[in-house]
Design a protein around this motif. Structure first.
Motif, mmCIF file in Angstrom:
data_model
loop_
_atom_site.group_PDB
_atom_site.id
_atom_site.type_symbol
_atom_site.label_atom_id
_atom_site.label_comp_id
_atom_site.label_asym_id
_atom_site.label_seq_id
_atom_site.Cartn_x
_atom_site.Cartn_y
_atom_site.Cartn_z
ATOM 1 N N ASP A 1 0.663 -1.179 0.022
ATOM 2 C CA ASP A 1 0.094 -0.123 -0.005
ATOM 3 C C ASP A 1 0.794 1.347 0.121
ATOM 4 O O ASP A 1 0.495 2.151 -0.250
ATOM 5 C CB ASP A 1 -0.955 0.093 1.272
ATOM 6 N N LEU A 2 2.012 1.161 0.414
ATOM 7 C CA LEU A 2 2.905 2.277 0.730
ATOM 8 C C LEU A 2 4.442 1.938 0.711
ATOM 9 O O LEU A 2 4.713 0.798 1.117
ATOM 10 C CB LEU A 2 2.670 2.993 2.016
ATOM 11 N N ILE A 3 5.238 2.625 -0.272
ATOM 12 C CA ILE A 3 6.583 2.449 -0.366
ATOM 13 C C ILE A 3 7.112 3.907 0.287
ATOM 14 O O ILE A 3 6.580 4.905 -0.481
ATOM 15 C CB ILE A 3 7.016 2.448 -1.813
ATOM 16 N N VAL A 4 8.132 3.699 1.123
ATOM 17 C CA VAL A 4 8.738 5.025 1.738
ATOM 18 C C VAL A 4 10.361 4.641 1.316
ATOM 19 O O VAL A 4 10.601 3.882 1.729
ATOM 20 C CB VAL A 4 8.505 5.258 2.935
ATOM 21 N N LEU B 1 4.118 6.286 -3.314
ATOM 22 C CA LEU B 1 5.346 6.600 -2.835
ATOM 23 C C LEU B 1 5.430 7.728 -2.129
ATOM 24 O O LEU B 1 5.008 8.673 -2.713
ATOM 25 C CB LEU B 1 6.408 6.143 -4.071
ATOM 26 N N VAL B 2 6.451 7.659 -1.230
ATOM 27 C CA VAL B 2 6.915 8.914 -0.420
ATOM 28 C C VAL B 2 8.233 8.872 -0.346
ATOM 29 O O VAL B 2 8.757 8.091 0.329
ATOM 30 C CB VAL B 2 6.134 9.063 0.929
ATOM 31 N N LEU B 3 9.009 9.810 -0.972
ATOM 32 C CA LEU B 3 10.381 9.832 -1.132
ATOM 33 C C LEU B 3 11.062 11.094 -0.523
ATOM 34 O O LEU B 3 10.416 12.084 -0.714
ATOM 35 C CB LEU B 3 10.993 9.701 -2.500
ATOM 36 N N GLU B 4 11.948 10.900 0.436
ATOM 37 C CA GLU B 4 12.477 12.035 0.673
ATOM 38 C C GLU B 4 13.675 12.588 -0.041
ATOM 39 O O GLU B 4 14.436 11.684 -0.777
ATOM 40 C CB GLU B 4 13.528 11.943 2.392
ATOM 41 N N VAL C 1 8.573 13.909 -1.984
ATOM 42 C CA VAL C 1 7.818 13.736 -3.199
ATOM 43 C C VAL C 1 6.984 12.539 -2.910
ATOM 44 O O VAL C 1 7.453 11.593 -2.531
ATOM 45 C CB VAL C 1 8.804 13.520 -4.489
ATOM 46 N N THR C 2 5.628 12.988 -3.188
ATOM 47 C CA THR C 2 4.663 11.852 -3.128
ATOM 48 C C THR C 2 4.109 11.637 -4.382
ATOM 49 O O THR C 2 3.905 12.709 -5.250
ATOM 50 C CB THR C 2 3.703 12.186 -2.195
#
Length: 294
Positions: free
Chosen positions: A188-191, A248-251, A285-286
């Motif tokens: 459901d989520l990749i971080v 995705l949520v990426l720093e 960035v999402t």
């Protein structure tokens, strides 16, 4: 440098502040308080209520060692061997970064994307390091299960301890591998907080970072975007990695928002958003791929 064992705890703290001020450390008072509490094995309440008690021989030795290491440029968190993130304690190791408050922006964005607290979720954290992002998310979402991936076995050992220590070890697994190669979806989520410093810049970083943080966790290749390319390509080639509606949520680095957004769109991602941290800098960035879950 040495401390007299007959000094009171309060006097020893004042002396440590002076030592750090004379050494030109920018956060002398804060650093001194953290290290005094650690070296003397005190709580803030101990210091407040029993500050006139002598530090003793063992305390003098511990303070002297901590002071010497800090004046030599070692970060406070490395001396203590632990740091706080999302209000939770995290042990550190040579192969983990020190969790930074900026990275809490990743957790905040992910929680906004997953507002249903009772919903079962599958999360993967790429380049997990100390496990701080994954553990914070599992702490906030009691029905979530997460996987932390890292290439460094030492980091994974630290992350496992942190998950257990923060009460989420039974809902976390840790795998050694390179980015998405070690996992199968759907998630459901990749971080991720991947390495994003351009290789030519690493040598110019502050000594506290350059000399004490793991190089592999800093160097993002020639333009700092190598890890993002690997992650985005992995998802583009294996769209089943993300569940329907997955994200995705990426720093990112403060100057990478536009470049990463362009890269993501060129690789077929949609709903790309750049978010800022509390200082107003681009920080996350999402995004969602057009083929998520198909």
């Amino acid at each position: 440098m040495s401390f007299d064992h007959t000094l009171s705890r309060e006097a020893a703290l004042r002396h440590l502040v002076r030592v750090f001020e004379e050494a030109g450390l920018p956060d002398a008072r804060t650093d001194a308080r953290f290290l005094a509490l650690h070296a003397l094995a005190l709580t803030p309440l101990d210091l407040s209520l029993r500050g006139r008690e002598p530090i003793g021989a063992a305390g003098a030795r511990a303070l002297s060692d901590a002071a010497a290491r800090r004046c030599a440029g070692e970060p406070v968190a490395r001396i203590i061997g632990a740091w706080e993130f999302w209000g939770l304690p995290f042990a550190l190791g040579p192969e983990t970064l020190v969790p930074r408050s900026d990275t809490e922006s990743v957790v905040e964005a992910a929680l906004r994307l997953l507002p249903e607290e009772e919903k079962p979720l599958r999360v993967v954290d790429l380049g997990t390091g100390s496990g701080c992002i994954l553990v914070a998310l599992l702490h906030e979402r009691a029905h979530a299960f997460g996987i932390g991936v890292d290439r460094a076995e030492g980091a994974l050992a630290v992350a496992r301890r942190n998950a257990a220590g923060n009460g989420v070890g039974d809902r976390a697994a840790f795998l050694c591998g390179s980015w998405l190669d070690a996992v199968t979806g759907p998630f459901d989520l990749i971080v991720s907080n991947p390495p994003y410093i351009a290789a030519s810049v690493v040598a110019t970083l502050a000594p506290e970072v350059r000399l004490h943080d793991p190089h592999a966790a800093l160097d993002g290749g020639a333009d700092g975007l190598d890890a993002y390319r690997a992650i985005l390509r992995g998802i583009a080639r294996r769209p089943g990695l993300l569940a329907a509606g997955g994200a995705l949520v990426l720093e990112i680095g403060y100057d990478q928002g536009a470049a990463l957004a362009d890269l993501a769109r060129a690789m077929g991602f949609e709903d790309v958003n750049v978010g800022r941290d509390l200082a107003g800098n681009d920080r996350i960035v999402t995004l969602r791929p057009s083929l998520a879950g198909r």
